[in-house]
Design a protein around this motif. Structure first.
Motif, PDB file in Angstrom:
ATOM      1  N   ALA A 172       1.035   4.122  -2.757  1.00 61.86           N
ATOM      2  CA  ALA A 172       0.820   5.537  -2.468  1.00 61.86           C
ATOM      3  C   ALA A 172       1.926   6.364  -3.111  1.00 61.86           C
ATOM      4  O   ALA A 172       1.693   7.411  -3.732  1.00 61.86           O
ATOM      5  CB  ALA A 172       0.780   5.775  -0.966  1.00 61.86           C
ATOM      6  N   TYR A 212      -3.913  20.691  -3.314  1.00 57.11           N
ATOM      7  CA  TYR A 212      -3.240  21.955  -2.970  1.00 57.11           C
ATOM      8  C   TYR A 212      -2.146  22.272  -3.975  1.00 57.11           C
ATOM      9  O   TYR A 212      -2.044  23.388  -4.491  1.00 57.11           O
ATOM     10  CB  TYR A 212      -2.683  21.826  -1.555  1.00 57.11           C
ATOM     11  CG  TYR A 212      -1.844  22.975  -1.074  1.00 57.11           C
ATOM     12  CD1 TYR A 212      -2.433  24.136  -0.603  1.00 57.11           C
ATOM     13  CD2 TYR A 212      -0.463  22.892  -1.077  1.00 57.11           C
ATOM     14  CE1 TYR A 212      -1.665  25.183  -0.151  1.00 57.11           C
ATOM     15  CE2 TYR A 212       0.316  23.928  -0.628  1.00 57.11           C
ATOM     16  CZ  TYR A 212      -0.289  25.078  -0.161  1.00 57.11           C
ATOM     17  OH  TYR A 212       0.479  26.106   0.278  1.00 57.11           O
ATOM     18  N   TRP A 264       0.830  -1.208   0.000  1.00 59.36           N
ATOM     19  CA  TRP A 264       0.000   0.000   0.000  1.00 59.36           C
ATOM     20  C   TRP A 264       0.862   1.255   0.000  1.00 59.36           C
ATOM     21  O   TRP A 264       0.595   2.228  -0.690  1.00 59.36           O
ATOM     22  CB  TRP A 264      -0.932   0.017   1.214  1.00 59.36           C
ATOM     23  CG  TRP A 264      -2.247  -0.637   0.946  1.00 59.36           C
ATOM     24  CD1 TRP A 264      -2.698  -1.806   1.470  1.00 59.36           C
ATOM     25  CD2 TRP A 264      -3.283  -0.167   0.085  1.00 59.36           C
ATOM     26  NE1 TRP A 264      -3.947  -2.097   0.981  1.00 59.36           N
ATOM     27  CE2 TRP A 264      -4.334  -1.107   0.132  1.00 59.36           C
ATOM     28  CE3 TRP A 264      -3.426   0.952  -0.740  1.00 59.36           C
ATOM     29  CZ2 TRP A 264      -5.503  -0.957  -0.597  1.00 59.36           C
ATOM     30  CZ3 TRP A 264      -4.593   1.099  -1.464  1.00 59.36           C
ATOM     31  CH2 TRP A 264      -5.618   0.156  -1.393  1.00 59.36           C
ATOM     32  N   VAL A 324       6.519  10.634   0.680  1.00 62.27           N
ATOM     33  CA  VAL A 324       5.580  11.474  -0.041  1.00 62.27           C
ATOM     34  C   VAL A 324       6.277  12.295  -1.123  1.00 62.27           C
ATOM     35  O   VAL A 324       5.726  12.504  -2.195  1.00 62.27           O
ATOM     36  CB  VAL A 324       4.818  12.401   0.937  1.00 62.27           C
ATOM     37  CG1 VAL A 324       3.880  13.316   0.184  1.00 62.27           C
ATOM     38  CG2 VAL A 324       4.028  11.577   1.916  1.00 62.27           C
ATOM     39  N   TRP A 367       6.458  25.387  -0.485  1.00 65.41           N
ATOM     40  CA  TRP A 367       7.575  25.344  -1.423  1.00 65.41           C
ATOM     41  C   TRP A 367       7.817  26.668  -2.131  1.00 65.41           C
ATOM     42  O   TRP A 367       8.932  26.966  -2.527  1.00 65.41           O
ATOM     43  CB  TRP A 367       7.335  24.222  -2.435  1.00 65.41           C
ATOM     44  CG  TRP A 367       6.447  24.584  -3.582  1.00 65.41           C
ATOM     45  CD1 TRP A 367       6.877  25.128  -4.757  1.00 65.41           C
ATOM     46  CD2 TRP A 367       5.034  24.445  -3.694  1.00 65.41           C
ATOM     47  NE1 TRP A 367       5.804  25.315  -5.596  1.00 65.41           N
ATOM     48  CE2 TRP A 367       4.668  24.913  -4.975  1.00 65.41           C
ATOM     49  CE3 TRP A 367       4.043  23.972  -2.859  1.00 65.41           C
ATOM     50  CZ2 TRP A 367       3.351  24.922  -5.421  1.00 65.41           C
ATOM     51  CZ3 TRP A 367       2.731  23.979  -3.311  1.00 65.41           C
ATOM     52  CH2 TRP A 367       2.399  24.449  -4.568  1.00 65.41           C
ATOM     53  N   ILE A 412      -5.344   7.121   6.135  1.00 68.45           N
ATOM     54  CA  ILE A 412      -3.979   7.530   5.796  1.00 68.45           C
ATOM     55  C   ILE A 412      -3.827   7.635   4.291  1.00 68.45           C
ATOM     56  O   ILE A 412      -3.201   8.558   3.774  1.00 68.45           O
ATOM     57  CB  ILE A 412      -2.967   6.531   6.383  1.00 68.45           C
ATOM     58  CG1 ILE A 412      -2.912   6.714   7.888  1.00 68.45           C
ATOM     59  CG2 ILE A 412      -1.590   6.738   5.783  1.00 68.45           C
ATOM     60  CD1 ILE A 412      -2.052   5.718   8.581  1.00 68.45           C
ATOM     61  N   LEU A 413      -4.449   6.709   3.568  1.00 72.78           N
ATOM     62  CA  LEU A 413      -4.309   6.750   2.121  1.00 72.78           C
ATOM     63  C   LEU A 413      -4.983   7.971   1.532  1.00 72.78           C
ATOM     64  O   LEU A 413      -4.644   8.403   0.437  1.00 72.78           O
ATOM     65  CB  LEU A 413      -4.881   5.481   1.507  1.00 72.78           C
ATOM     66  CG  LEU A 413      -4.006   4.266   1.739  1.00 72.78           C
ATOM     67  CD1 LEU A 413      -4.699   3.012   1.261  1.00 72.78           C
ATOM     68  CD2 LEU A 413      -2.683   4.418   1.027  1.00 72.78           C
ATOM     69  N   LEU A 425      -3.475  17.167  -0.259  1.00 72.12           N
ATOM     70  CA  LEU A 425      -2.147  17.739  -0.508  1.00 72.12           C
ATOM     71  C   LEU A 425      -1.932  17.919  -2.008  1.00 72.12           C
ATOM     72  O   LEU A 425      -1.496  18.973  -2.472  1.00 72.12           O
ATOM     73  CB  LEU A 425      -1.097  16.793   0.073  1.00 72.12           C
ATOM     74  CG  LEU A 425       0.308  17.337   0.207  1.00 72.12           C
ATOM     75  CD1 LEU A 425       0.319  18.478   1.189  1.00 72.12           C
ATOM     76  CD2 LEU A 425       1.248  16.252   0.661  1.00 72.12           C
ATOM     77  N   LEU A 426      -2.293  16.867  -2.767  1.00 71.72           N
ATOM     78  CA  LEU A 426      -2.101  16.953  -4.207  1.00 71.72           C
ATOM     79  C   LEU A 426      -3.006  18.024  -4.799  1.00 71.72           C
ATOM     80  O   LEU A 426      -2.610  18.748  -5.716  1.00 71.72           O
ATOM     81  CB  LEU A 426      -2.389  15.594  -4.848  1.00 71.72           C
ATOM     82  CG  LEU A 426      -1.347  14.530  -4.539  1.00 71.72           C
ATOM     83  CD1 LEU A 426      -1.781  13.177  -5.061  1.00 71.72           C
ATOM     84  CD2 LEU A 426      -0.016  14.906  -5.137  1.00 71.72           C
ATOM     85  N   THR A 436       5.227  20.810   4.066  1.00 73.67           N
ATOM     86  CA  THR A 436       4.792  20.353   2.755  1.00 73.67           C
ATOM     87  C   THR A 436       4.069  21.442   1.977  1.00 73.67           C
ATOM     88  O   THR A 436       3.815  21.285   0.796  1.00 73.67           O
ATOM     89  CB  THR A 436       3.835  19.171   2.904  1.00 73.67           C
ATOM     90  OG1 THR A 436       2.692  19.601   3.641  1.00 73.67           O
ATOM     91  CG2 THR A 436       4.472  18.016   3.623  1.00 73.67           C
ATOM     92  N   LEU A 437       3.721  22.527   2.654  1.00 71.52           N
ATOM     93  CA  LEU A 437       2.831  23.503   2.021  1.00 71.52           C
ATOM     94  C   LEU A 437       3.539  24.770   1.545  1.00 71.52           C
ATOM     95  O   LEU A 437       2.899  25.669   1.040  1.00 71.52           O
ATOM     96  CB  LEU A 437       1.727  23.908   3.005  1.00 71.52           C
ATOM     97  CG  LEU A 437       0.911  22.774   3.615  1.00 71.52           C
ATOM     98  CD1 LEU A 437      -0.092  23.319   4.599  1.00 71.52           C
ATOM     99  CD2 LEU A 437       0.198  21.992   2.547  1.00 71.52           C
ATOM    100  N   ILE A 480       1.764   9.080  -6.194  1.00 70.16           N
ATOM    101  CA  ILE A 480       2.259  10.450  -6.163  1.00 70.16           C
ATOM    102  C   ILE A 480       3.134  10.721  -7.376  1.00 70.16           C
ATOM    103  O   ILE A 480       3.091  11.804  -7.964  1.00 70.16           O
ATOM    104  CB  ILE A 480       3.004  10.715  -4.840  1.00 70.16           C
ATOM    105  CG1 ILE A 480       2.002  10.685  -3.694  1.00 70.16           C
ATOM    106  CG2 ILE A 480       3.698  12.047  -4.865  1.00 70.16           C
ATOM    107  CD1 ILE A 480       2.619  10.701  -2.344  1.00 70.16           C
ATOM    108  N   ALA A 526       0.808  11.290 -10.089  1.00 73.30           N
ATOM    109  CA  ALA A 526       0.158  12.583  -9.891  1.00 73.30           C
ATOM    110  C   ALA A 526       1.082  13.707 -10.312  1.00 73.30           C
ATOM    111  O   ALA A 526       0.651  14.672 -10.941  1.00 73.30           O
ATOM    112  CB  ALA A 526      -0.247  12.744  -8.432  1.00 73.30           C
ATOM    113  N   MET A 528       0.190  16.263 -13.094  1.00 67.38           N
ATOM    114  CA  MET A 528       0.098  17.686 -12.748  1.00 67.38           C
ATOM    115  C   MET A 528       0.995  18.510 -13.655  1.00 67.38           C
ATOM    116  O   MET A 528       0.617  19.606 -14.088  1.00 67.38           O
ATOM    117  CB  MET A 528       0.484  17.918 -11.289  1.00 67.38           C
ATOM    118  CG  MET A 528      -0.642  17.600 -10.345  1.00 67.38           C
ATOM    119  SD  MET A 528      -0.416  18.281  -8.721  1.00 67.38           S
ATOM    120  CE  MET A 528       1.032  17.475  -8.179  1.00 67.38           C
ATOM    121  N   PRO A 542      -2.839  12.122   1.259  1.00 75.61           N
ATOM    122  CA  PRO A 542      -2.153  12.821   0.161  1.00 75.61           C
ATOM    123  C   PRO A 542      -3.098  13.530  -0.800  1.00 75.61           C
ATOM    124  O   PRO A 542      -2.673  14.446  -1.501  1.00 75.61           O
ATOM    125  CB  PRO A 542      -1.408  11.711  -0.574  1.00 75.61           C
ATOM    126  CG  PRO A 542      -1.307  10.611   0.376  1.00 75.61           C
ATOM    127  CD  PRO A 542      -2.512  10.694   1.239  1.00 75.61           C
TER     128      PRO A 542
END
Lengths: 276, 209, 94, 568
Positions: B26, C78, B22, D219, D314, C68-69, C75-76, D311-312, B30, B33, B37, C72
């Protein structure tokens, strides 16, 4: 009223670096003092906070050193009082430093740096850096860019009149550069494919350095221009000296294929973008 | 004393391997993504971008989408089979899944070949978006670059998934799995469904929007 | 886990196929761009949720893992908003 | 496991034991730390004594230029200095070596959750190092686009000759893959492998720091991986994601996209590097003040908050790029918010020392050093967070000084503290404390001189990454200061040699360290040296928090291990 604070609160850097302390280059711009003031205010408050930390550290090191033979106090510091205390101090730091400089910065941006002059009496210049030189372009008599009568002086030479707002639009020819005027406390990246803008106003005459602040290749360090601030009359006569002569254009490109590879073309320039 | 000391584990019965998968998914999501993006950002900055169906072949890709959905279904059926200790069913559904993945890749290669070789019709479609040339390449503006980067990255995932499932198939041929031991199949299944899941997004953003 | 999941899986598969067909239909449908993009993204998210919840058994996992999944995702969004805003802002030389 | 016969290869090279992998990471990190340090000395030579031949090695290294560093070489040097220090020195040292070493030991686990993945992680990293170093063999030299490697400069059209940039990108992608493997491993280990009784709020703060670091890694490394893949495509097959202007052949891409992607990763990366230090320092201050860590929960939660906020924000690296004003303002606000949680755990560090009983051992000295340098580094961040001040200070030596305070000084001090502290666990001997003190004071004084005065230079307008500062008239008054900084940076280098000597000498000395030389409470001190494969003979049961020092209800000693129970 020019100053928020008295001008010389430089004590903190001075304290640490003693006689090696250096002043920034002389400020010759209308709004450069605002940046100096923000920096000086930050100097002062962080100096105070850091001083407190160092004093506390020194005191603890002296008072609680193991050789005294005393036993440490068993305290997790998790009590409500302690948490409130640290949280409160955190907020105090935030409101005394961060909130203040934020307010100052926003005020300055609104009043000066992002408040582009709306009046007619403005010198407009287009800047196109290339590896490793600065190209400048003035609108010429018709006051329009991208036309035949644009004035393109020799490379690295930028002239502006004193006490007149100057609006600069910047786009890069090849890689990213940064238009940096240390004496005016101003800097703006030049990115290819994109136009950025800044404005400033000189308060003194003289010749000042233009530097490139963004790494742009091996001669980045030599990418130096000269900004000449002069009186209105001198400026006008310099402009007329550089006005292109009629019907010369056709012969210029002839046989210059090699130079075309790296340098900007003779007739560069873009239509002036309206600033919102 | 031992009874009173436990580790509170909020993740319950999930095995550590599954948690790690998992986590990996994730991270992979990203990465996707970020690429998507980037594509969206570039698209907002340019006019040279084909509308849906203008350059890309939507019916063919829709069939591809359908293939992936079906292979996701067979994958989940394979897991269902092994849970009931039905080894034959497992093998059948696994091979169907692998077949689905291979066909997907085949169609994608056909699509790429079609674009790279190019023809006059494609050239006209490209002209309408402002791009030059008769073939649609990764050098065809940011549109081509984004298209190839996204779909080939997804294609690599399908390829990985096919190889991964082939290993599982080989192992199940050897009789490694039973109704008591199917964790690895579940983990492989997670990866395969993820490939499907990402394709849904890629299909929507690259092909349909 | 004694329930027979087969029918659920088949239903989900049919649902995914139908949603895909609707999506393709929307992409050919000549409506305001904003609504088209919005609809397509909504359908895509619905399909992704189907796959994640049913095929990947997220529905049967513990709550914490699910939560938890999903961290993100805001965040993405954002990041995407920041990037999109900046992409629209700059002047581009055409 | 432990009964197996082990050959040299499986024991020392392809070991799956987290302690051996930690040592491998340690040596890799130390090698690159000194390599990057040597590059820093050469950079300082050029800045202090522009275009003069480098003494001793100049004629041997660059005979063609008469021992003078030329601009190309100079650009390659600071590029590799940044890259190596961040990705090949600090990352393996703190996250690779100490992450591997202390996470399983401190949470009472036998090994990592995935020992083989751990092995692959190291060897991927090793491969990445080889790829990176191989670029030095190119006739055109290695990468020269700065560690940020902004396109279009870093693409072939940008004017840097040769394959150096491409190899740099490939090496960084491999490095990212290695980091991702590590992150998966660390997170699952902390989530799954904790010993009975080890709640999240009984974990030592070092584990907290490393855990948060791993989450950030998980992340954000994928983000930069995606960006680097796009950059690699630009560099190799001719896509144009990041090219614009003259260099783009058709429809232009956007160089700003790379900056966005880079800093979306790049800002959290700063915290990836510093979070383990915060954790380790919080623990060590407690050990050597013989006092529980002050506000343990607050520190842990504040660290989580900083992680979330980091994280916010940058965009504060991009104030001068012409980003939209609204974004600039919101980024400034969010950035300044970070100062609240930072101030809170910073105060907790002082609170730990307050009313303690402070023992000035080498690790403690370095921990106190971190309070000093991180205080300065953190506070000077305020200038760069302020949009107006940053317009002037961006891309000057001020920024260099600031991030060297937070990254180089704090992280180096943190790593040294960790090495001094855990050396007895790794090699069974204590490092020499007299040499340690010399090392500390030498490093402390010279590092402060160097980096503080870099900020002074920046305030005086000295922009960064320039080969020869004497080109500009406004930099002329700074010549003397530049020279002084160089002298002190050489001094800094000399004191690191003291450390190296100490390390090698202590490793082979006869005298063994006692099992728990620092009288620390955490689980890694509960077994004999050498720690066997599998760590704990039986799974430890955790009864206490990690910082039970000076409990009034114990009379004969001032500490209580995490696995000990008081029988009343």
């Amino acid at each position: 009223m020019k100053n928020y604070q008295s001008k010389n609160i430089n004590s903190i850097p001075y304290f640490f670096s003693g006689f090696w302390y250096k002043d920034p280059p002389k400020d010759v711009s209308l709004d450069g003092y605002r940046i100096d003031n923000v920096i000086h205010y930050t100097d002062l408050v962080i100096g105070i906070y850091f001083g407190i930390v160092v004093a506390a550290l020194a005191y603890f090191i002296f008072k609680y050193r193991a050789s005294l033979g005393h036993k440490a106090e068993y305290d997790h510091g998790n009590s409500r009082k302690n948490v409130m205390f640290t949280g409160g101090l955190g907020l105090l730091v935030f409101f005394s430093v961060d909130a203040v400089i934020e307010k100052m910065a926003f005020k300055d941006l609104k009043e000066a740096f992002w408040n582009f002059p709306k009046t007619e009496n403005v010198i407009r210049i287009e800047v196109m850096p290339q590896q490793f030189a600065w190209n400048f372009c003035y609108a010429g008599p018709d006051n329009e860019f991208g036309t035949d009568d644009d004035i393109i002086p020799s490379q690295n030479q930028m002239h502006i009149p004193v006490n007149t707002p100057v609006v600069v639009q910047i786009a890069s020819w090849d890689v990213i550069h940064s238009f940096y005027l240390p004496n005016f406390r101003i800097k703006q990246d030049a990115t290819p494919g994109m136009i950025t803008a800044l404005w400033f106003q000189a308060t003194e005459t003289g010749v000042f350095d233009i530097a490139c602040a963004e790494l742009c290749g091996n001669s980045h360090y030599k990418m130096k221009g000269f900004l000449t601030v002069e009186s209105e009359e001198d400026f006008q006569s310099w402009l007329s000296e550089n006005t292109p002569e009629e019907s010369q254009d056709d012969w210029d490109d002839w046989g210059d294929e090699d130079e075309e590879d790296t340098g900007v073309p003779e007739d560069w320039g873009w239509a002036w973008k309206e600033i919102k | 004393m031992n009874q009173t000391l436990t580790v509170k584990d909020p993740f319950g019965t999930a095995t550590t391997g599954k948690l790690a998968m998992w986590l990996f998914l994730a991270m992979d999501a990203i990465t996707f993504a970020a690429i998507l993006m980037g594509g969206i950002y570039l698209r907002l900055r340019t006019d040279m971008w084909g509308d849906a169906g203008q350059v890309l072949n939507i019916p063919l890709t829709s069939f591809n989408t359908f293939l992936l959905i079906m292979s996701s279904f067979t994958m989940v059926m394979a897991l269902d089979a092994i849970k009931k200790n039905d080894i034959k069913g497992l093998k059948l559904f696994l091979s169907l899944t692998i077949l689905g993945g291979v066909s997907f890749l085949g169609i994608q290669i056909y699509e790429y070949a079609h674009f790279i070789i190019g023809n006059a019709e494609l050239g006209q479609a490209l002209q309408a978006t402002g791009l030059k040339g008769d073939s649609f390449l990764w050098t065809s503006g940011t549109y081509g670059a984004t298209f190839y980067a996204t779909t080939s990255f997804h294609g690599l995932h399908v390829l990985t998934g096919v190889i991964y499932l082939s290993v599982i198939f080989y192992q199940s041929n050897k009789g490694m799995y039973s109704s008591a031991n199917y964790d690895r199949i579940e983990i492989a299944g997670l990866f395969w469904h993820f490939v499907d899941l990402v394709w849904i997004l890629v299909f929507t953003i690259i092909y349909l929007i | 886990m004694e329930i027979n999941h087969k029918s659920l899986y088949i239903k989900t598969t049919i649902m995914l196929s139908v949603l895909t067909l609707i999506e393709i239909g929307i992409s050919y449908w000549d409506i305001v761009r904003f609504y088209q993009v919005g609809l397509l993204l909504t359908f895509a998210l619905a399909k992704m949720a189907c796959v994640a919840y049913v095929f990947m058994h997220l529905y049967y996992e513990e709550k914490v893992l699910r939560r938890i999944l999903f961290v993100p995702i805001p965040l993405l969004i954002y990041f995407l908003l920041g990037l999109a805003y900046d992409a629209q802002f700059n002047w581009v030389i055409q | 496991m432990s009964g197996h016969q082990k050959s040299f290869w499986t024991k020392y090279i392809f070991s799956t034991d987290h302690k051996m992998i930690a040592k491998q990471f340690l040596w890799l990190g130390m090698f690159f730390l000194f390599f990057g340090g040597a590059l820093a000395m050469l950079i300082r030579w050029q800045l202090g004594y522009p275009e003069q031949p480098v003494p001793l090695i100049g004629n041997w290294m660059w005979p063609g230029d008469g021992g003078i560093i030329n601009p190309d070489i100079y650009n390659q040097m600071f590029t590799m200095h940044g890259t190596i220090m961040i990705f090949w020195a600090i990352t393996p040292l703190l996250i690779g070596a100490f992450g591997n070493f202390i996470i399983p030991l401190q949470i009472g686990a036998g090994d990592m959750a995935f020992p083989k993945l751990n092995l692959f992680s190291f060897w991927t990293m090793f491969l990445a190092s080889l790829i990176l170093l191989s670029s030095y063999l190119l006739p055109t030299g290695t990468a020269a686009g700065g560690w940020t490697s902004y396109p279009p400069l870093s693409s072939p059209a940008g004017g840097i000759p040769g394959l150096g940039q491409t190899i740099w990108t490939v090496a960084l992608i491999f490095m990212g893959v290695s980091s991702m493997m590590g992150a998966i491993n660390y997170i699952t280990t902390v989530v799954r492998m904790r010993a009975p009784g080890m709640d999240y709020f009984k974990m030592p703060l070092s584990v907290w720091g490393l855990f948060l670091t791993s989450i950030l890694n998980a992340v954000f490394v994928p983000v930069i991986a995606a960006g680097l893949v796009m950059l690699l495509l630009d560099q190799t097959i001719g896509t144009e994601f990041f090219l614009a202007g003259r260099l783009a052949s058709g429809d232009p891409g956007d160089p700003l996209l790379f900056q966005h992607v880079f800093w979306i990763f790049g800002h959290p990366e700063v915290y990836i590097l510093i979070l383990p230090v915060w954790g380790i320092i919080s623990d060590l201050l407690s050990v050597f003040s013989r006092k529980p860590a002050f506000g343990y929960r607050v520190t842990a939660i504040a660290m989580c908050t900083v992680t979330a906020l980091s994280t916010l924000v940058w965009g504060h690296h991009m104030y001068t790029t012409g980003m939209s004003p609204l974004l600039g303002k919101s980024f400034m606000f969010l950035t300044l918010l970070i100062s609240i949680p930072s101030a809170m755990f910073f105060l907790n560090w002082l609170g730990t020392m307050w009313k303690g009983s402070i023992h000035f051992t080498s690790p403690m000295l370095f921990s106190i050093g971190v309070i000093w340098v991180f205080g300065l580094g953190g506070l000077t961040g305020l200038y760069n967070a302020t949009i107006t001040a940053d317009i002037y200070l961006h891309d000057t030596m001020f920024v260099v000084g600031h991030f060297h305070y937070t990254l180089a000084a704090s992280v180096m001090f943190g790593s040294f503290a960790a090495i001094y502290f855990w050396f007895p666990r790794m090699f069974g001997r204590k490092l020499d404390s007299r040499l340690g003190k010399i090392h500390f004071w030498g490093t402390f004084i010279s590092i402060n001189f160097v980096f503080f005065n870099m900020m002074v230079l920046g305030y005086a307008g000295h922009h960064r990454r320039i080969y020869n500062p004497s080109e500009y008239s406004f930099l002329e008054p700074l010549t003397g200061l530049n020279e002084w900084i160089s002298i002190f940076s050489f001094l800094l280098g000399v004191f690191q040699v003291v450390f190296l000597i100490n390390m090698v000498w202590s490793m082979f000395k006869k005298e063994r360290s006692p099992q728990n030389p620092w009288k620390a409470t955490t689980l890694e001190w509960t077994m004999d040296y050498p720690i066997p494969h599998g760590n704990f003979e039986e799974t430890p049961l955790v009864h206490n928090g990690p910082h039970e020092y000076s409990r009034p209800d114990i009379k004969d000693r001032d500490w209580l291990g995490q696995n000990e129970r008081i029988t009343v």
